[in-house]
Design a protein around this motif. Structure first.
Motif, short mmCIF file in Angstrom:
data_model
loop_
_atom_site.label_atom_id
_atom_site.label_comp_id
_atom_site.label_asym_id
_atom_site.label_seq_id
_atom_site.Cartn_x
_atom_site.Cartn_y
_atom_site.Cartn_z
N GLU A 122 1.74 3.94 4.20
CA GLU A 122 1.38 5.37 4.10
C GLU A 122 2.93 5.93 5.48
O GLU A 122 2.27 5.46 5.90
N LEU A 128 2.34 7.41 0.50
CA LEU A 128 2.78 5.77 -0.52
C LEU A 128 3.94 5.68 -0.81
O LEU A 128 3.78 5.80 -1.93
N HIS A 243 -6.97 7.10 -1.22
CA HIS A 243 -5.83 6.56 -0.47
C HIS A 243 -6.92 5.49 0.73
O HIS A 243 -7.55 5.36 1.52
N PRO A 339 3.97 3.49 9.30
CA PRO A 339 3.74 3.35 7.58
C PRO A 339 3.62 1.72 7.41
O PRO A 339 1.96 1.82 6.90
#
Length: 377
Positions: A122, A128, A243, A339
């Motif tokens: 993410e 995403l 998510h 991420p």
């Protein structure tokens, strides 16, 4: 670093995680890439194409896993593939909470494998990046799928999406205004269907209104409105993504019973558990079932229906992360790139995703904490 690309063994998974373009990028940086014989065949890439860019073709999945420090896959490892993994090895793949097998996750934890799920990676803005690429493909495929299932030959209502002069077009209701919902709304409306998108986030709906110049209708999701609009839908799309969690059942079985005979449900969120009570996973070769007179299409890997396009898109979104790890090593990369750190779900026998820990009923450990603990050792 040694990389492996095995042939996918999940049911009807036709994609390959890295194309020859991606393999060339790794080889050009001095890394070794082992590709299982036939890994790219279903998506239109020959063994010779991989060899031409420097890959080593091996003849079994066992050999790929044993030779490689980092294995790049599409679907999560199978139980058999887990037997080839050893402590400290790294696996990049989808997990798919809705179809994940508990035994596989437990095996990854037992062996000390470091596993990263594409859908958990993410960006700071909430994007995403890898899932987005697959969602775009799925969204663009939905009108093709829905149009076919509405035909009389397939048990549908015998209507077309666009309608004709003097005949109203099909009504398409989309639950979720994320990437799948937006892409599907754009594609359906371009064909002339009447489209309504529901989402709980008003900013998502405003963004959709702006980008599609109000060519579709929008509404906030409430139980009453979902019930009202499902009754009127010729096509109902489940495109809800929360998510790292399974989505809620927004459409109850009673709502499905009240839908038009011959209407179509496509639950795109089935890979994360589905958002429609009557959904259960199907396959590309047997994609539908009928319940309460409604045709359900619940294929978890819809992009695999366009395997070559999907493989190119997957390669483009996965490769930058793989190159970071290849050149800097995993733990240095995890320290520096948040991420990617968010994508880890097993780290040296620790479960680092709350949703995964809940799925297998084990202790959750924060990846940031684990990395900090290691720094102090």
């Amino acid at each position: 670093m040694n990389f492996g690309i095995p042939k996918e063994t999940a049911i009807e998974e036709r994609r390959v995680a890295l194309t020859p373009v991606g393999v060339y990028a790794l080889v050009n940086e001095g890394h070794a890439v082992h590709v299982e014989q036939g890994a790219g065949k279903a998506s239109g890439f020959s063994d010779q194409e991989f060899q031409n860019v420097g890959a080593q073709i091996v003849f079994s999945g066992d050999e790929v896993f044993r030779r490689s420090q980092l294995v790049v896959k599409v679907q999560s490892p199978t139980e058999e593939e887990c037997n080839y993994l050893e402590q400290g090895k790294i696996v990049f793949s989808l997990l798919g909470l809705g179809i994940a097998r508990k035994a596989i996750i437990k095996k990854l934890l037992e062996t000390g494998v470091i596993a990263l799920g594409y859908e958990f990676i993410e960006q700071p803005d909430g994007n995403l990046p890898i899932l987005t690429a697959m969602s775009e493909i799925a969204g663009n495929l939905l009108p093709q799928i829905a149009g076919r299932l509405l035909e009389s030959e397939y048990g549908g209502r015998g209507i077309i999406l666009a309608g004709v002069s003097g005949v109203t077009p099909a009504s398409v209701v989309i639950l979720g205004a994320g990437v799948v919902g937006f892409t599907a709304a754009r594609a359906f409306s371009a064909l002339g269907a009447r489209v309504l998108v529901l989402d709980k986030n008003i900013n998502n709906l405003r963004n959709l209104d702006r980008l599609l110049d109000k060519r579709v209708s929008t509404s906030i999701i409430t139980p009453l409105l979902v019930e009202r609009w499902t009754r009127l839908a010729d096509v109902l799309i489940g495109a809800v993504l929360i998510h790292g969690q399974k989505p809620p059942n927004l459409v109850t079985e009673d709502m499905v019973k009240k839908m038009k005979a011959g209407s179509v449900i496509i639950d795109v969120s089935i890979d994360q558990g589905g958002c429609i009570a009557t959904s259960h996973p199907t396959t590309l070769s047997a994609p539908t079932f009928v319940q309460h007179g409604v045709t359900h299409y619940c294929v978890p890997n819809i992009p695999a229906a366009a395997a070559r396009t999907a493989s190119h898109a997957l390669n483009n979104s996965v490769l930058p992360w793989v190159l970071e790890v290849a050149n800097d090593g995993l733990e240095k990369t995890l320290h520096g790139i948040s991420p990617l750190r968010k994508g880890v779900y097993t780290f040296k026998s620790q479960c680092t995703q709350q949703a995964v820990a809940s799925l297998i009923d084990c202790e959750y450990r924060n990846i940031d904490t684990l990395l900090s603990l290691k720094d102090r050792q």
